[in-house]
Structures are given as C-alpha cells and as structure tokens.
Motif scaffolding. Structure first.
Motif, PDB file in Angstrom:
ATOM      1  N   LEU A 192       0.839  -1.197   0.000  1.00  0.00           N
ATOM      2  CA  LEU A 192       0.000   0.000   0.000  1.00  0.00           C
ATOM      3  C   LEU A 192       0.872   1.245   0.000  1.00  0.00           C
ATOM      4  CD1 LEU A 192      -2.791  -0.983   2.557  1.00  0.00           C
ATOM      5  CD2 LEU A 192      -2.804  -1.231   0.079  1.00  0.00           C
ATOM      6  N   GLN A 193       0.570   2.183  -0.890  1.00  0.00           N
ATOM      7  CA  GLN A 193       1.318   3.426  -0.979  1.00  0.00           C
ATOM      8  C   GLN A 193       0.618   4.589  -0.309  1.00  0.00           C
ATOM      9  OE1 GLN A 193       2.234   4.049  -5.189  1.00  0.00           O
ATOM     10  NE2 GLN A 193       4.336   3.465  -4.752  1.00  0.00           N
ATOM     11  N   ALA A 194      -0.682   4.597  -0.331  1.00  0.00           N
ATOM     12  CA  ALA A 194      -1.420   5.729   0.234  1.00  0.00           C
ATOM     13  C   ALA A 194      -2.793   5.266   0.685  1.00  0.00           C
ATOM     14  CB  ALA A 194      -1.547   6.854  -0.793  1.00  0.00           C
ATOM     15  N   LEU A 195      -3.325   5.977   1.692  1.00  0.00           N
ATOM     16  CA  LEU A 195      -4.683   5.762   2.187  1.00  0.00           C
ATOM     17  C   LEU A 195      -5.465   7.060   1.980  1.00  0.00           C
ATOM     18  CD1 LEU A 195      -3.813   4.084   5.614  1.00  0.00           C
ATOM     19  CD2 LEU A 195      -4.281   2.937   3.461  1.00  0.00           C
ATOM     20  N   ARG A 196      -6.711   6.908   1.539  1.00  0.00           N
ATOM     21  CA  ARG A 196      -7.558   8.083   1.333  1.00  0.00           C
ATOM     22  C   ARG A 196      -8.916   7.833   1.982  1.00  0.00           C
ATOM     23  NH1 ARG A 196      -8.101   9.008  -4.778  1.00  0.00           N
ATOM     24  NH2 ARG A 196      -7.823   6.741  -4.847  1.00  0.00           N
TER      25      ARG A 196
ATOM     26  N   ALA B  74     -11.343   4.593  12.425  1.00  0.00           N
ATOM     27  CA  ALA B  74     -10.543   3.642  13.203  1.00  0.00           C
ATOM     28  C   ALA B  74      -9.721   2.745  12.287  1.00  0.00           C
ATOM     29  CB  ALA B  74     -11.464   2.808  14.092  1.00  0.00           C
ATOM     30  N   LEU B  75     -10.324   2.272  11.198  1.00  0.00           N
ATOM     31  CA  LEU B  75      -9.593   1.442  10.242  1.00  0.00           C
ATOM     32  C   LEU B  75      -8.500   2.240   9.551  1.00  0.00           C
ATOM     33  CD1 LEU B  75      -9.499  -1.385   8.974  1.00  0.00           C
ATOM     34  CD2 LEU B  75     -11.133  -0.592   7.254  1.00  0.00           C
ATOM     35  N   TYR B  76      -8.785   3.501   9.234  1.00  0.00           N
ATOM     36  CA  TYR B  76      -7.794   4.385   8.612  1.00  0.00           C
ATOM     37  C   TYR B  76      -6.594   4.581   9.535  1.00  0.00           C
ATOM     38  CZ  TYR B  76      -5.888   8.728   6.648  1.00  0.00           C
ATOM     39  OH  TYR B  76      -5.065   9.700   6.127  1.00  0.00           O
ATOM     40  N   ALA B  77      -6.855   4.807  10.824  1.00  0.00           N
ATOM     41  CA  ALA B  77      -5.764   5.001  11.785  1.00  0.00           C
ATOM     42  C   ALA B  77      -4.959   3.720  11.975  1.00  0.00           C
ATOM     43  CB  ALA B  77      -6.337   5.480  13.118  1.00  0.00           C
ATOM     44  N   GLN B  78      -5.636   2.569  12.037  1.00  0.00           N
ATOM     45  CA  GLN B  78      -4.936   1.293  12.209  1.00  0.00           C
ATOM     46  C   GLN B  78      -4.012   0.999  11.029  1.00  0.00           C
ATOM     47  OE1 GLN B  78      -7.574  -2.046  12.633  1.00  0.00           O
ATOM     48  NE2 GLN B  78      -5.916  -3.546  12.844  1.00  0.00           N
TER      49      GLN B  78
END
Length: 502
Positions: free
Chosen positions: A441-445, A486-490
């Motif tokens: 994974l390179q980025a989360l949005r 919460a999933l984004y932070a994890q």
C-alpha cells in the motif's frame, strides 16, 4: 602491469539479420493509410508522374530506415546489466541494470515463428514505454537473454538448443483445450470484436449509406416475415430464434478467439519469477517477479459459477499501457475456485487466504447502490415513452429488479484484514474479490461526499503502485464514520512501521 588473466569485456551483438524486415512491416502498418492516399489521389489527380511514384518512394525510404536501424543497433550483455547503443546521426547509449528490469516479454507472431525469431521487451516499473524493445532476436538468443535477466547476472548466459527452447520451471497452472473452450464461453470477446468491426464499417462507409443499408435490410426482413403470416406469436418466436442464433455465433467467435490467444497456456515459476506462455498462432511469453504484484483480482460471473470456475488477474508495478496484450495480467484466465485459492496461498505464503472471517458492511447501504441507476432508468423510460408511447413505460419494470440486486449486493459487501493482507469483496450476480499486501500500500484516502457527511459514513480507498486500472477499485465503501476512521488510523500505523515493497 595488466593481469593477462583478466576477463575481456563481452562483445557487442547485433539483432537478427531478418530484423530489418520486421521493422519495415511495423512501419508499413503505421504508414499504410498515407501511402494508400498517395496512391489513389495520384491516380485521380493531375500531379504528374511524381504522384504515381510517390508510394514506391515512401516504401523505399521505409526500407532504408529499417536497414539502417539493423546496422546501427548494438547491445552488450554484461554481468550486471545490458548496454544498448543505437542511432546513426543522433547516437544513444543506454545502460539497463538487471535489477531494474521487472518484466521480460517475448512475442512471436506466426511470421516470427516461421523465421525462428522473437520480439523482446524489457519493462521496468512506471513509465509508458519499455526500457528496451528488440525487433528481433533469434529465439535461442531471446530465451538466453530472458534467463540472464531472470538470474540477474548470477549465472552465465546459456546457449541455444533444446535447453534454451524449454527452460525448466515448476508448472503452477496449465489450461487444457477444454478449459480454453470454457474461457471462450464465459468471455465477451466475440461481442467486442463484433462491435469493433461494426464501428470500422460505419467509419469506412459514408454515414448516410450505412444508415440506408441498415434501414433497407430491416424493411426487407420485415416484408419477408409479413409474407409468411406468422402472427404475433410466430413473429416473437422468430425474433427470439434470431437473437439466439446471433448470441450463439458470438459465443463461437469468443471460443475461437480464446483458442487463438490462450492455447497452450502455462504458468510456471522458476528462480522467483513467474512466466506465462500462451497462444496458438502468435506465441507470447512474459515473466515478472512475484514481488512486483501489487494487487489481486478474483472474479466469478454467473457463467463462471455455472461452470464451477473463476478467473485471477493481477496488477503489477511495470510500465506500459494497461491494454497491452504483452503485459502479464492474468495468472489464471479460468480455473476452479480451489485452484485460484491455492495459487494465491502459494505466492502469498505468510497470508491467510481465503480469510477466516469477513467484516460485513451495514446492509442499509443497499439504497445507495440502487439510487445510482435510477436517474438513468428514468431518462431511458422517458425517451422510450416519447418514441413508442405507453409501451415505453415497461422500462420501469427494471427498477424492482435493480432494487433487489442492490439489496443482494449489499449483503456481500465486506472486508478482511490481518497483519499481512487486506481484502475487499462485493457483487452478487457477478462476484469479485480485490486484495493486496499491506506492505504494497502506498497511500490511504478517506473520502466523504456531501451525502456521506449527511449520513455519517465514509469510504476508505487503498492505493498501490500500478493498481487502479481494474474495476472495481480496492476500496471499502459506506462504512460508518467512526469505523472508517478507526480502520484508517490502524492501517496508517501499520504502514508507518513498515517499509514499502514494490
């Protein structure tokens, strides 16, 4: 003093002596339209003798360019990479380390196979063009270069012969002729070819002439049907039979195309590289390291389920156009579900696949899947009612079915995540699974539309190198805002503690 035992540098090599012919054919395909325009315009015009000879002059120029490319193209295979020198007036020299080459593609058309040669493409991550494109090398020479890249210069380049023609490797998947026929039955390649041919004919002939021909054909068919006095039941049966024959012909065309493209399909693994060979007339051989796989896509349409099959595709961190047939995208064009699962588990040794548990998305999101198609249905119904009167309102019958399908799709939406893997699933009529290693994974949005802010929901998008071209994307949609954050932070903490591998 110079050490007399020092290894001399490797000698430069040329392309195959017939390479100029294949370069010429490639150029002729690109310039065939201008040459035909010159040929026919010269015959109709008053340009004189030059217009008559202009196409021959153009072909002569292309021949000279092809021959010059053969004499000015040199390459040298060293211990750590490949050196390529080309050009006459403007000379170019490129150094390509073996470690930078991620994909090696060998392509053979029927003409290539007759001459015993192959086109070689060396691709790296990113970019739209290959690092090097060699038109053409002898087959043994091309296979030796592929082995050298696979071994990354740790072993000497092997010679030709039987060993070069069939390099060893563990077979992970091989498709029989019956499996390729099943692939043709579940694919829509026949419809794609028919649509392309129809569009080409529409462009080749004047629009008015094509429309008049279609209208005349339709009137003649209706007139002939009227002379038979079939009645409305007979007309409906005849129309149904005509549609059935048309669909059967499209499926036969799909099967023929599948046999042409996937005959002899073989997926093998050797020295940490995956290699795919396929094709009946034109043979394609392409390879990529498993570590360059960025995302995985499992698909199961209704026809797949009837035949007990699935397909497995991948996104890779290599350059080139997504529609390039020489790019390795399919690990299993068609295979039993357990074979696809075994293949994923074999290549992702530390991940648990299939996941033991899926976290569902709240099913109340079904109406959002349904609402997206309602405006289009109403627009189509209005257009049909305008042209056909009350009969056009029958298009509204699609709305109950669309609502039911959205409700069933919402029941399958879900995601799974462990220390190694994140996966998303969805669909109902046509089911799919998207998965990727967390290290890729390179980025989360975290996205929230105005409707999301009103409903208190959010969608989490996961980006990887080279991915995003496939549909559906790697995205967890319609989560409650607190769960999404919460999933984004994890995932953010997991990415921060790991090194990106691509």
């Amino acid at each position: 003093m110079t050490d007399a035992r020092a290894t001399p540098p490797p000698a430069e090599q040329r392309l195959h002596p017939w390479s100029w012919l294949f370069v010429l054919l490639q150029q002729l395909r690109q310039f065939v339209v201008p040459l035909l325009v010159l040929l026919f315009a010269g015959r109709r015009g008053d340009a004189g003798d030059f217009a008559e000879w202009a196409p021959l002059v153009g072909v002569g120029v292309l021949v000279m360019v092809a021959v010059l490319q053969y004499f000015t193209y040199r390459y040298r295979i060293g211990d750590d990479g490949i050196s390529i020198r080309s050009g006459l007036l403007q000379r170019t020299q490129r150094e390509i380390p073996f470690a930078r080459i991620h994909n090696v593609a060998l392509h053979q058309t029927l003409l290539h196979r007759i001459f015993g040669v192959a086109e070689v493409r060396l691709e790296a991550a990113g970019g739209q063009k290959p690092e090097a494109q060699m038109r053409v090398l002898g087959l043994a020479q091309a296979l030796a270069l592929e082995r050298r890249v696979r071994h990354r210069g740790t072993a000497a380049a092997a010679g030709g012969g039987a060993e070069a023609a069939s390099p060893a490797g563990d077979t992970l998947l091989a498709l029989s002729t019956a499996e390729v026929v099943r692939l043709g039955l579940v694919s829509n390649r026949g419809m794609i070819v028919f649509a392309a041919a129809f569009g080409l004919l529409w462009q080749a002939f004047p629009e008015r002439a094509a429309a008049d021909w279609l209208q005349g054909f339709f009137r003649e068919a209706m007139g002939y049907a009227g002379t038979l006095h079939l009645g409305w039941i007979g007309m409906a049966a005849a129309a149904t039979a005509t549609v059935g024959v048309f669909l059967a012909l499209l499926r036969l065309l799909s099967v023929a195309l599948a046999l042409s493209q996937y005959h002899g399909f073989r997926l093998s693994e050797q020295r940490r590289r995956l290699t795919v060979e396929r094709g009946l007339f034109a043979r394609l051989r392409t390879s990529v390291p498993p570590r360059r796989i960025q995302a995985w896509f499992l698909q199961e349409t209704l026809l797949h389920r009837w035949l007990g099959r699935r397909s497995l595709r991948i996104d890779t961190a290599t350059g080139g156009r997504e529609d390039d047939p020489r790019k390795l995208r399919e690990l299993a064009p068609i295979a039993p579900p357990e074979a696809c699962d075994r293949l994923i588990a074999h290549l992702l040794t530390e991940a648990a696949w299939p996941p033991p548990r899926w976290t569902p998305v709240p099913r109340r999101c079904w109406w959002r899947l349904f609402a997206g198609g309602v405006p289009w249905n109403l627009l189509l119904t209005t257009a049909l009612a305008w042209n056909f009167g009350p009969w056009g309102l029958l298009a509204l019958l699609w709305l109950p079915w669309s609502a039911y399908a959205a409700w069933r799709q919402a029941g399958r939406l879900g995601y799974a995540m462990d220390a190694r893997l994140v996966a998303v699933r969805g669909g109902w009529w046509s089911r799919w699974w998207r998965l990727a290693e967390i290290d890729k994974l390179q980025a989360l949005r975290l996205r929230r539309s105005p409707l999301d802010r009103w409903l208190g929901t959010a969608s989490l998008w996961l980006d990887t190198a080279g991915a995003g071209a496939m549909s559906p994307p790697l995205c967890i949609r319609f989560l409650p805002q607190a769960q999404a954050r919460a999933l984004y932070a994890q995932l953010g903490r997991m990415l921060a503690a790991r090194r990106l591998r691509w």
